[in-house]
Design a protein around this motif. Structure first.
Motif, short mmCIF file in Angstrom:
data_model
loop_
_atom_site.label_atom_id
_atom_site.label_comp_id
_atom_site.label_asym_id
_atom_site.label_seq_id
_atom_site.Cartn_x
_atom_site.Cartn_y
_atom_site.Cartn_z
N ASN A 1 9.21 -31.63 -14.95
CA ASN A 1 9.42 -30.22 -14.63
C ASN A 1 9.92 -30.11 -13.19
O ASN A 1 9.14 -30.20 -12.25
N PRO A 2 11.23 -29.94 -12.98
CA PRO A 2 11.75 -29.94 -11.61
C PRO A 2 11.16 -28.84 -10.74
O PRO A 2 10.97 -29.04 -9.54
N ARG A 3 10.84 -27.70 -11.33
CA ARG A 3 10.24 -26.62 -10.51
C ARG A 3 8.86 -27.05 -10.04
O ARG A 3 8.48 -26.81 -8.88
N ALA A 4 8.07 -27.68 -10.92
CA ALA A 4 6.74 -28.13 -10.53
C ALA A 4 6.83 -29.22 -9.46
O ALA A 4 6.03 -29.24 -8.51
N VAL A 5 7.78 -30.13 -9.60
CA VAL A 5 7.97 -31.19 -8.59
C VAL A 5 8.36 -30.57 -7.25
O VAL A 5 7.87 -30.98 -6.20
N LEU B 1 13.58 -20.92 -2.30
CA LEU B 1 13.88 -22.30 -1.95
C LEU B 1 13.31 -23.30 -2.95
O LEU B 1 13.90 -24.37 -3.17
N ALA B 2 12.16 -23.00 -3.55
CA ALA B 2 11.61 -23.91 -4.56
C ALA B 2 12.53 -23.97 -5.78
O ALA B 2 12.78 -25.05 -6.34
N GLU B 3 13.06 -22.82 -6.19
CA GLU B 3 14.01 -22.82 -7.29
C GLU B 3 15.27 -23.59 -6.91
O GLU B 3 15.82 -24.36 -7.70
N ALA B 4 15.73 -23.39 -5.68
CA ALA B 4 16.93 -24.09 -5.22
C ALA B 4 16.73 -25.60 -5.24
O ALA B 4 17.61 -26.35 -5.67
N ALA B 5 15.57 -26.05 -4.78
CA ALA B 5 15.27 -27.49 -4.78
C ALA B 5 15.27 -28.04 -6.20
O ALA B 5 15.80 -29.12 -6.47
N SER B 6 14.66 -27.29 -7.11
CA SER B 6 14.55 -27.77 -8.49
C SER B 6 15.90 -27.84 -9.19
O SER B 6 16.08 -28.59 -10.14
N ARG B 7 16.89 -27.09 -8.71
CA ARG B 7 18.20 -27.04 -9.35
C ARG B 7 19.27 -27.86 -8.64
O ARG B 7 20.40 -27.97 -9.11
#
Length: 342
Positions: free
Chosen positions: A58-62, A292-298
């Motif tokens: 889960n990239p958002r969780a990471v 920023l968390a969404e940006a990191a996950s994407r």
């Protein structure tokens, strides 16, 4: 550009899950495993220190793990699993890797192997690499938790970056209360160094990081010397303790642009559209909401998507540098750096 989101501490209440007796540990493991499945961040004990757990797929969780730690760069993370069978579902373990796993798992040994399941261990957890780092920790509460989670769990140390690694749940709470969802409290851990990391992704094993398992013990099982991994792996490091890595796109990358050139794709944030955006070959907004968390996950998915469209170049708007923005900037800076073939 819209403001960056509030820090994790503004929106979370951290739950302590007592696991200091067998009955409590079983119940706590079920709750903690369910939280992982919901994309939450849960601290858990290992034989060395407490780890900061999230669903590796889960990239958002990471990304939330990085946000909670304030970690400055997206290093490859170790994925924790309950047993060898689970590891073999996720990675391609050659004969040497299987031999070492049978000898030293559960225990402080991490094996870097080719990733078999890139959905179960996402790009962000692997820092864009084709390999993955796997470990079976030697702690009953951790193993029960991992079995309950039913998926690989990333687990860097459960502390703010730069702080002392935690050996009790109280240490975790002192650093991360309000920044994570729960901590599985199994009492003090056995204090020790991090796991030894061995690269088994090639023809011969190589030592990537010394740790809690001695080189001599590994060599005794292999029946031959274990050399150090070659240095100079800036472009493709394979594990924590090495230099940070990234997915390097085929297209050239320009940072902090004020204008998009003809033929370039635009990588943007929070809806920002610089001059020339209307003629961009492709527009990808890492987070229209400015999260920023969404940006990191994407991030890695964005670079791959732009590559797939065949753009000649990528124009990147200025991004916030606080919090996860620093790590995003680090990755994009590496993507923009000159390459040997340039």
């Amino acid at each position: 550009m819209s403001a960056s989101p509030a820090p994790p501490s503004a929106s979370r209440s951290t739950q302590v899950l007592p696991a200091t007796s067998p009955a409590r540990a079983k119940a706590a493991a079920v709750v903690a495993g369910r939280l992982i499945g919901e994309g939450k961040v849960v601290a858990f004990p290992t034989e060395t220190v407490y780890g900061l757990g999230a669903d590796a797929g889960n990239p958002r969780a990471v990304a939330e793990v990085y946000a909670a730690k304030g970690r400055p760069a997206f290093n490859p993370l170790i994925s924790h699993v309950p047993d060898l069978a689970a590891a073999e579902q996720l990675g391609v373990l050659n004969a040497d890797a299987v031999k070492l796993a049978r000898a030293f798992w559960p225990g402080p040994l991490t094996l870097v192997v080719p990733c078999r399941d890139t959905d179960a261990i996402c790009d962000l957890a692997r820092a864009g690499l084709s390999t993955t780092a796997l470990r079976v920790p030697n702690h009953p509460a951790a193993l029960a938790f991992l079995a309950a989670a039913g998926r690989p769990v990333v687990g860097p140390s459960a502390n703010r970056s730069g702080h002392v690694s935690p050996t009790t749940a109280a240490h975790v709470m002192a650093d991360l209360d309000g920044r994570i969802d729960a901590v599985l409290d199994a009492g003090p851990t056995m204090v020790g160094v991090e796991s030894t990391i061995v690269d088994c992704s090639g023809d011969e094993p190589r030592l990537l990081r010394p740790g809690g398992l001695a080189r001599a013990d590994i060599e005794a099982v292999l029946g031959r010397p274990l050399p150090d991994a070659a240095g100079g792996d800036e472009a493709k490091p394979s594990a924590p303790g090495r230099l940070a890595s990234h997915y390097a796109p085929n297209a050239t990358v320009r940072l902090d642009v004020a204008e998009v050139r003809p033929g370039e794709a635009l990588l943007t944030f929070a809806g920002h559209r610089p001059t020339g955006s209307e003629s961009a070959a492709f527009v990808y907004d890492l987070s229209p909401a400015g999260d920023l968390a969404e940006a990191a996950s994407r991030l890695y998915g964005a670079l791959r998507a732009i590559d797939a469209r065949g753009a000649a170049g990528i124009a990147v708007v200025p991004l916030p540098r606080e919090g996860l923005g620093e790590a995003i900037a680090d990755r994009l800076g590496r993507a923009a750096a000159p390459r040997p073939h340039d």
